[in-house]
Design an enzyme around this catalytic site. Structure first.
Site, PDB file in Angstrom:
ATOM      1  N   CYS A   2       0.705  -1.613   0.201  1.00 60.02           N
ATOM      2  CA  CYS A   2       0.055   0.020   0.011  1.00 60.02           C
ATOM      3  C   CYS A   2       0.925   1.421  -0.264  1.00 60.02           C
ATOM      4  O   CYS A   2       2.757   1.334   0.411  1.00 60.02           O
ATOM      5  CB  CYS A   2      -1.223   0.088   1.510  1.00 60.02           C
ATOM      6  SG  CYS A   2      -1.628  -1.271   1.224  1.00 60.02           S
ATOM      7  N   ARG A  27       1.790   1.753  -6.583  1.00 59.74           N
ATOM      8  CA  ARG A  27       1.532   0.719  -5.027  1.00 59.74           C
ATOM      9  C   ARG A  27       0.504  -0.090  -3.975  1.00 59.74           C
ATOM     10  O   ARG A  27       0.579  -1.164  -3.960  1.00 59.74           O
ATOM     11  CB  ARG A  27       2.360   1.374  -3.207  1.00 59.74           C
ATOM     12  CG  ARG A  27       3.562   2.216  -3.801  1.00 59.74           C
ATOM     13  CD  ARG A  27       4.220   2.279  -2.499  1.00 59.74           C
ATOM     14  NE  ARG A  27       3.928   1.678  -1.467  1.00 59.74           N
ATOM     15  CZ  ARG A  27       5.784   1.334  -0.718  1.00 59.74           C
ATOM     16  NH1 ARG A  27       6.306   1.388  -2.117  1.00 59.74           N
ATOM     17  NH2 ARG A  27       5.705   0.445  -0.232  1.00 59.74           N
ATOM     18  N   TRP A  74      -3.421  -1.876  -1.969  1.00 57.47           N
ATOM     19  CA  TRP A  74      -3.330  -3.119  -1.829  1.00 57.47           C
ATOM     20  C   TRP A  74      -4.076  -4.098  -0.906  1.00 57.47           C
ATOM     21  O   TRP A  74      -3.096  -4.414  -0.404  1.00 57.47           O
ATOM     22  CB  TRP A  74      -1.812  -3.756  -2.960  1.00 57.47           C
ATOM     23  CG  TRP A  74      -1.899  -4.775  -3.623  1.00 57.47           C
ATOM     24  CD1 TRP A  74      -2.060  -4.401  -4.872  1.00 57.47           C
ATOM     25  CD2 TRP A  74      -1.511  -6.141  -3.176  1.00 57.47           C
ATOM     26  NE1 TRP A  74      -1.970  -6.446  -5.006  1.00 57.47           N
ATOM     27  CE2 TRP A  74      -1.496  -6.916  -4.535  1.00 57.47           C
ATOM     28  CE3 TRP A  74      -1.171  -6.622  -1.757  1.00 57.47           C
ATOM     29  CZ2 TRP A  74      -1.246  -8.332  -4.140  1.00 57.47           C
ATOM     30  CZ3 TRP A  74      -0.875  -7.923  -2.084  1.00 57.47           C
ATOM     31  CH2 TRP A  74      -1.377  -9.215  -3.066  1.00 57.47           C
ATOM     32  N   ASN A 100       0.340   0.286   5.626  1.00 54.22           N
ATOM     33  CA  ASN A 100       0.836  -1.591   4.869  1.00 54.22           C
ATOM     34  C   ASN A 100       1.646  -1.770   5.720  1.00 54.22           C
ATOM     35  O   ASN A 100       2.116  -1.846   6.465  1.00 54.22           O
ATOM     36  CB  ASN A 100       2.117  -0.005   4.325  1.00 54.22           C
ATOM     37  CG  ASN A 100       2.387  -0.865   3.246  1.00 54.22           C
ATOM     38  OD1 ASN A 100       2.460  -2.037   2.841  1.00 54.22           O
ATOM     39  ND2 ASN A 100       4.090  -0.728   2.563  1.00 54.22           N
ATOM     40  N   GLY A 101       1.652  -2.981   5.485  1.00 50.00           N
ATOM     41  CA  GLY A 101       2.025  -4.599   6.104  1.00 50.00           C
ATOM     42  C   GLY A 101       0.898  -5.494   6.163  1.00 50.00           C
ATOM     43  O   GLY A 101      -0.224  -5.181   6.350  1.00 50.00           O
ATOM     44  N   GLU A 486      10.898 -13.673 -19.191  1.00 49.47           N
ATOM     45  CA  GLU A 486      10.334 -11.788 -18.781  1.00 49.47           C
ATOM     46  C   GLU A 486       9.252 -11.257 -20.036  1.00 49.47           C
ATOM     47  O   GLU A 486       8.487 -10.441 -19.399  1.00 49.47           O
ATOM     48  CB  GLU A 486      11.775 -11.557 -19.256  1.00 49.47           C
ATOM     49  CG  GLU A 486      11.926  -9.920 -19.066  1.00 49.47           C
ATOM     50  CD  GLU A 486      10.788  -9.500 -17.599  1.00 49.47           C
ATOM     51  OE1 GLU A 486      10.826  -8.083 -17.937  1.00 49.47           O
ATOM     52  OE2 GLU A 486      10.660  -9.642 -16.168  1.00 49.47           O
ATOM     53  N   LYS A 490       5.692 -10.023 -18.573  1.00 48.64           N
ATOM     54  CA  LYS A 490       5.328  -8.560 -19.220  1.00 48.64           C
ATOM     55  C   LYS A 490       3.589  -9.079 -20.100  1.00 48.64           C
ATOM     56  O   LYS A 490       2.951  -8.268 -19.610  1.00 48.64           O
ATOM     57  CB  LYS A 490       6.484  -7.916 -19.849  1.00 48.64           C
ATOM     58  CG  LYS A 490       7.369  -6.794 -19.344  1.00 48.64           C
ATOM     59  CD  LYS A 490       7.437  -6.327 -18.842  1.00 48.64           C
ATOM     60  CE  LYS A 490       7.958  -6.588 -17.999  1.00 48.64           C
ATOM     61  NZ  LYS A 490       8.009  -7.508 -16.529  1.00 48.64           N
ATOM     62  N   GLU A 493       1.131  -9.528 -17.414  1.00 44.52           N
ATOM     63  CA  GLU A 493       1.510  -8.526 -15.963  1.00 44.52           C
ATOM     64  C   GLU A 493       0.105  -7.994 -16.314  1.00 44.52           C
ATOM     65  O   GLU A 493      -0.869  -6.951 -15.592  1.00 44.52           O
ATOM     66  CB  GLU A 493       1.887  -7.933 -15.754  1.00 44.52           C
ATOM     67  CG  GLU A 493       3.450  -8.604 -14.625  1.00 44.52           C
ATOM     68  CD  GLU A 493       5.096  -8.066 -14.732  1.00 44.52           C
ATOM     69  OE1 GLU A 493       5.287  -8.098 -13.490  1.00 44.52           O
ATOM     70  OE2 GLU A 493       5.045  -7.571 -15.889  1.00 44.52           O
ATOM     71  N   HIS A 509       9.112 -31.708 -24.602  1.00 48.63           N
ATOM     72  CA  HIS A 509       8.755 -31.792 -23.984  1.00 48.63           C
ATOM     73  C   HIS A 509       7.965 -31.660 -23.678  1.00 48.63           C
ATOM     74  O   HIS A 509       7.218 -32.034 -21.950  1.00 48.63           O
ATOM     75  CB  HIS A 509      10.260 -32.395 -23.412  1.00 48.63           C
ATOM     76  CG  HIS A 509      11.295 -32.657 -23.191  1.00 48.63           C
ATOM     77  ND1 HIS A 509      12.343 -34.055 -23.635  1.00 48.63           N
ATOM     78  CD2 HIS A 509      12.431 -32.273 -23.914  1.00 48.63           C
ATOM     79  CE1 HIS A 509      13.309 -34.427 -23.594  1.00 48.63           C
ATOM     80  NE2 HIS A 509      13.468 -32.642 -24.232  1.00 48.63           N
ATOM     81  N   LYS A 608       3.792  -2.197  -7.521  1.00 50.27           N
ATOM     82  CA  LYS A 608       4.884  -1.971  -7.765  1.00 50.27           C
ATOM     83  C   LYS A 608       5.647  -2.456  -6.990  1.00 50.27           C
ATOM     84  O   LYS A 608       6.529  -3.820  -7.084  1.00 50.27           O
ATOM     85  CB  LYS A 608       5.202  -0.899  -7.938  1.00 50.27           C
ATOM     86  CG  LYS A 608       6.553  -0.625  -8.397  1.00 50.27           C
ATOM     87  CD  LYS A 608       7.125  -1.088  -9.263  1.00 50.27           C
ATOM     88  CE  LYS A 608       8.272  -0.563 -10.585  1.00 50.27           C
ATOM     89  NZ  LYS A 608       8.402  -0.825 -11.332  1.00 50.27           N
TER      90      LYS A 608
END
Length: 613
Positions: A2, A27, A74, A100-101, A486, A490, A493, A509, A608
């Site tokens: 957050c 955030r 968040w 936050n936490g 990566e 992207k 996301e 495989h 983020k």
């Protein structure tokens, strides 16, 4: 995860707090809220949704006051809704908190408080904390700073908090453990935030609050810091290096595309003062100061999360090739819990854009407790990882606001490559000829990225063709395998299209069973590396009517003619190909998300900086 912000001074707090929330919205953006002290009143306004929803809600409210705290959430405990949004008030409605936490022992504390007559309205652990603070304050007839201190001694978990009191409008009490907190010092005013982005507009003088420290901000008084163990600390004032222009979109529609296009500059910044083209040399102070540690290391462990983990994989390839030291790359979340074997002659490299990633911080503490040497690679000056490692290297990518990391990734890869080259040179495992060749080529990389960016329009058109897709496969070999991972991340996301990255040879495989005309495959098939092997993999896909997008080296005709679509990048050394190959994959994901109408900078369910487990 957050974002929290606070202000106490002589200005109206509301516009400062709202602007701060907008800067911190990367955030978290499930809900937002604000608490203001004005004329003996504690006014709390909050709503589900983004900061823009809060602004609309507050338009008709009393928003006066020169003291306030605000929050963008968040969700952890409790679904995203108005009731669970912060700030939360105590039962008497005299105290308000933002947090936050995660408070891990909230259930035990809540049960005890219920026995003492407290009732709860939300599903959050945060409401438990503010009720606990009030209970301790009233039971012991003590002031707010002392009540916060005593309450935090009963708390298990991570937190960055700010608390205000209706009857003391000249005071904000804040504290942190495991979550970041920064205090800005102005002219008879204080600013408080999860990071420095809301502060730089008003002052460049900041204090980074340390672990288990409580700060008391009083109007007209000096900043005071003490630990939860009641030890007074002297504030260490630092100068911010960022600028306000770095936090603006600069004419771009999204931060993500701005940050993609910043990469020629950010990589130049990462190399500035470190890569000397004229002298054919690289100097990293973090390595030079600890050279013997690296030269005597029997093993290197890289620990990171998400995109930083992918950068770590590329670092593994480079270190093992150049320095001939075995490297393990660990997900921090697994490393911290699986009882890893760590020796005192190990080096642990912790990679984090924010420097606040909770799992990576925990991995650092675990490795330190076993006697390993810890080297941090981080972007944010003054963040927790640089403060908790023995040495390290900043990436100097500048603030990255877009949730999907782009420029931070290439900056991390650049730093890891330079580190691998320095170790290899000093050990004598990297020839002078190859060393000089790569140093020279590093200096050309920013210009070569600029060349790749010129294909933005072409990639945007290509993206339109594939918005229908439900799934993607990304493939590469050697240094390009982590780039495939990566690229797939992207796409997941920001466009919400399922995508998986594989080593190209692993297609046989299992994943080859998925190949069809409806399953696009992105293959990184540059001339450096196992080119012929990748060509064979592409032919296997085409034989099964798969549609292939290839990333090729300029001048390539074999793969370009074999695949349905191709994007070219300039030729470079094999170890540096990821710095160029990542760019078209970033652009491809971005443009697909834009065409689909996705929120590129704030994708659903993501934030983020992951500062909670």
């Amino acid at each position: 995860m957050c974002g929290i912000v606070g202000y106490i001074g002589n200005k109206q707090a509301y516009p400062i707090l709202i602007k701060g929330l907008q800067r911190l919205e990367y955030r978290g953006y499930d809900s937002a809220g604000i608490a203001l002290l004005s004329e003996g009143n504690l006014n709390v306004y909050k709503t589900k949704g983004k900061v823009s929803d809060l602004i609309r809600f507050a338009e008709q409210q009393d928003i006066k006051g020169t003291v306030g705290i605000a929050h963008t959430r968040w969700a952890t405990h409790g679904e995203p809704n108005t009731i669970n949004a912060h700030p939360h008030c105590s039962q008497s409605e005299e105290l308000a908190i933002i947090h936050n936490g995660i408070i891990e022992n909230y259930a035990v504390l809540k049960e005890s408080l219920i026995e003492h007559g407290y009732t709860f309205h939300s599903q959050t652990d945060t409401e438990v904390l503010i009720q606990l603070i009030e209970y301790i304050k009233k039971s012991n007839n003590i002031d707010l700073p002392t009540a916060v201190q005593l309450a935090l001694n009963q708390v298990v978990g991570a937190y960055a908090i700010a608390v205000i009191e209706k009857n003391h409008p000249d005071l904000i009490v804040a504290a942190r453990k495991g979550s970041p907190l920064v205090v800005g010092i102005g002219d008879d005013e204080f600013f408080l935030a999860s990071d420095a982005t809301p502060i730089i507009e008003f002052t460049n003088q900041v204090v980074y609050v340390g672990e288990e420290e409580i700060v008391t901000l009083r109007r007209g008084k000096q900043l005071k810091i003490r630990t939860i163990g009641n030890v007074e600390k002297t504030p260490e004032v630092m100068n911010l290096e960022m600028t306000l222009s770095q936090l603006e979109k600069g004419g771009y529609p999204h931060f993500m595309i701005k940050e993609i296009f910043e990469q020629p500059k950010t990589l130049s910044d990462s190399m500035r003062g470190r890569v000397n083209i004229e002298e054919n040399n690289i100097k990293l102070a973090g390595f030079i100061d600890n050279k013997e540690k690296f030269l005597n290391a029997k093993r290197i462990i890289i620990t990171a999360c998400g995109t930083s983990w992918h950068a770590g994989l590329i670092g593994k390839y480079a270190i093992e090739e150049f320095a001939r030291i075995p490297v393990e790359v660990e997900y921090s979340s697994e490393f911290r819990y699986r009882k890893p074997v760590i020796h005192t002659d190990d080096i642990v490299i912790a990679i984090s854009q924010s420097g606040e990633t909770a799992d990576t911080l925990a991995a650092v503490e675990l490795a330190k407790s076993k006697g390993a040497f810890i080297f941090g690679i981080c972007n944010v000056v003054g963040s927790s990882i640089p403060r908790n490692t023995h040495s390290g290297c900043y990436t100097h990518a500048g603030p990255e606001i877009g949730v999907a990391s782009t420029k931070a990734f290439t900056a991390q890869v650049t730093v890891l490559t330079m580190l691998a080259m320095m170790i290899g040179k000093e050990k004598g495992t990297l020839s002078h000829e190859q060393y000089f060749k790569i140093v020279s080529e590093l200096g050309r990389i920013p210009d070569k990225i600029t060349q790749v960016l010129k294909q933005n329009t072409k990639i945007a058109e290509l993206a339109k063709t594939f918005t229908y897709a439900q799934n993607f496969i990304y493939m590469g070999r050697g240094y390009n395998f982590p780039v495939a991972l990566e690229g797939a991340l992207k796409l997941k996301e920001i466009s919400y299209i399922h995508a998986e990255g594989y080593p190209a040879a692993e297609m046989k495989h299992g994943p080859i069973a998925l190949i069809s005309q409806e399953m696009p495959v992105v293959v990184i098939a540059t001339s450096a590396g196992m080119y012929e092997k990748v060509v064979s993999n592409i032919q296997e896909i085409k034989a099964r009517k798969g549609r292939v997008i290839s990333i090729v080296t300029e001048g390539d005709v074999v793969v370009s003619n074999l695949t349905d679509y191709s994007i070219s990048i300039p030729d470079t050394e094999e170890c540096l190909v990821p710095l160029l190959a990542a760019i078209p994959l970033q652009l491809f994901a971005y443009h697909i998300a834009v065409v689909k109408g996705c929120d590129v900078d704030q994708p659903r369910n993501l934030a983020k900086s992951v500062t909670v487990e």
